[in-house]
Design a protein around this motif. Structure first.
Motif, PDB file in Angstrom:
ATOM      1  N   ASP A  23       0.814  -1.218   0.000  1.00 26.25           N
ATOM      2  CA  ASP A  23       0.000   0.000   0.000  1.00 26.25           C
ATOM      3  C   ASP A  23       0.847   1.268   0.000  1.00 26.25           C
ATOM      4  N   TYR A  46      -6.439   0.595  -1.776  1.00 26.94           N
ATOM      5  CA  TYR A  46      -7.048   0.040  -2.981  1.00 26.94           C
ATOM      6  C   TYR A  46      -8.333  -0.661  -2.578  1.00 26.94           C
ATOM      7  N   VAL A  52      -8.672   3.658  -6.309  1.00 33.14           N
ATOM      8  CA  VAL A  52      -7.609   3.881  -5.329  1.00 33.14           C
ATOM      9  C   VAL A  52      -7.872   5.226  -4.668  1.00 33.14           C
TER      10      VAL A  52
END
Length: 207
Positions: A23, A46, A52
């Motif tokens: 991430d 996400y 996103v």
């Protein structure tokens, strides 16, 4: 990014799972007519599908590039390991690198509405700080909300995905197992991650 057939994602689930566990990446915004793109290292979350979420400070130069052209690439990589040449053959062996990489081409939607921005921040805190221990993030007369003017949210709508899992898939299973044993012996954190990816993909090709 060059993706040979043996390095391509086995299915969408493979790169989607990678993004759930990795991430942090680089947001790359080309703008319009710039000599070089703006590149921003950033955390993100996400949603498991095609969106996103993230936020950045308002002075970040990426906003100028996005105003010029609301397109960006999110580049994420991990599980990288150097494979010495002598692991592959002998002192004349050719070294290589193992790694996983996912690149998301995105349409960019800036988020300035206080309620929508608060929702992004709440989701990020829920992801990165699951233990909680923070006040609610919400518009209004509170210390968090007074910081909202300093930041902007960003919603990335994924339009294309390029994913690469380079873990020796062009080699025989026997050779891959030999490299896997070397990675286990060397035993660094990224060696273990690379080995886990190699073993996972090897098991899929055997099934």
């Amino acid at each position: 990014m060059l993706i040979r057939k043996h390095d391509a994602a086995l299915d969408d689930a493979e790169w989607q799972e990678f993004l759930r566990t990795h991430d942090f990446g680089e947001l790359i915004a080309p703008g319009a007519g710039r000599d070089l793109p703006v590149v921003v290292p950033t955390h993100f979350i996400y949603d498991g599908d095609r969106t996103v979420l993230l936020h950045l400070t308002r002075p970040n130069p990426v906003w100028e590039a996005i105003a010029e052209r609301p397109r960006a690439l999110l580049s994420v990589f991990g599980a990288y390991a150097y494979i010495p040449g002598h692991w592959n053959q002998d002192r004349y062996g050719v070294p290589t690198s193992y790694y996983a990489a996912v690149q998301l081409a995105c349409d960019v939607e800036p988020v300035d509405d206080p309620a929508a921005l608060a929702a992004i921040l709440e989701r990020q805190l829920g992801h990165f700080q699951p233990e909680g221990l923070h006040a609610p993030v919400e518009p209004g007369d509170n210390r968090y909300a007074r910081l909202f003017p300093a930041i902007r949210g960003m919603r990335l709508h994924v339009t294309d995905v390029r994913a690469k899992f380079k873990f020796g898939g062009n080699r025989t299973p026997e050779h891959q197992e030999a490299i896997s044993a070397k990675l286990a012996e060397r035993g660094g954190p990224l060696d273990r991650e690379a080995r886990a990816n190699q073993q996972r993909r090897l098991a899929r090709t055997r099934s």
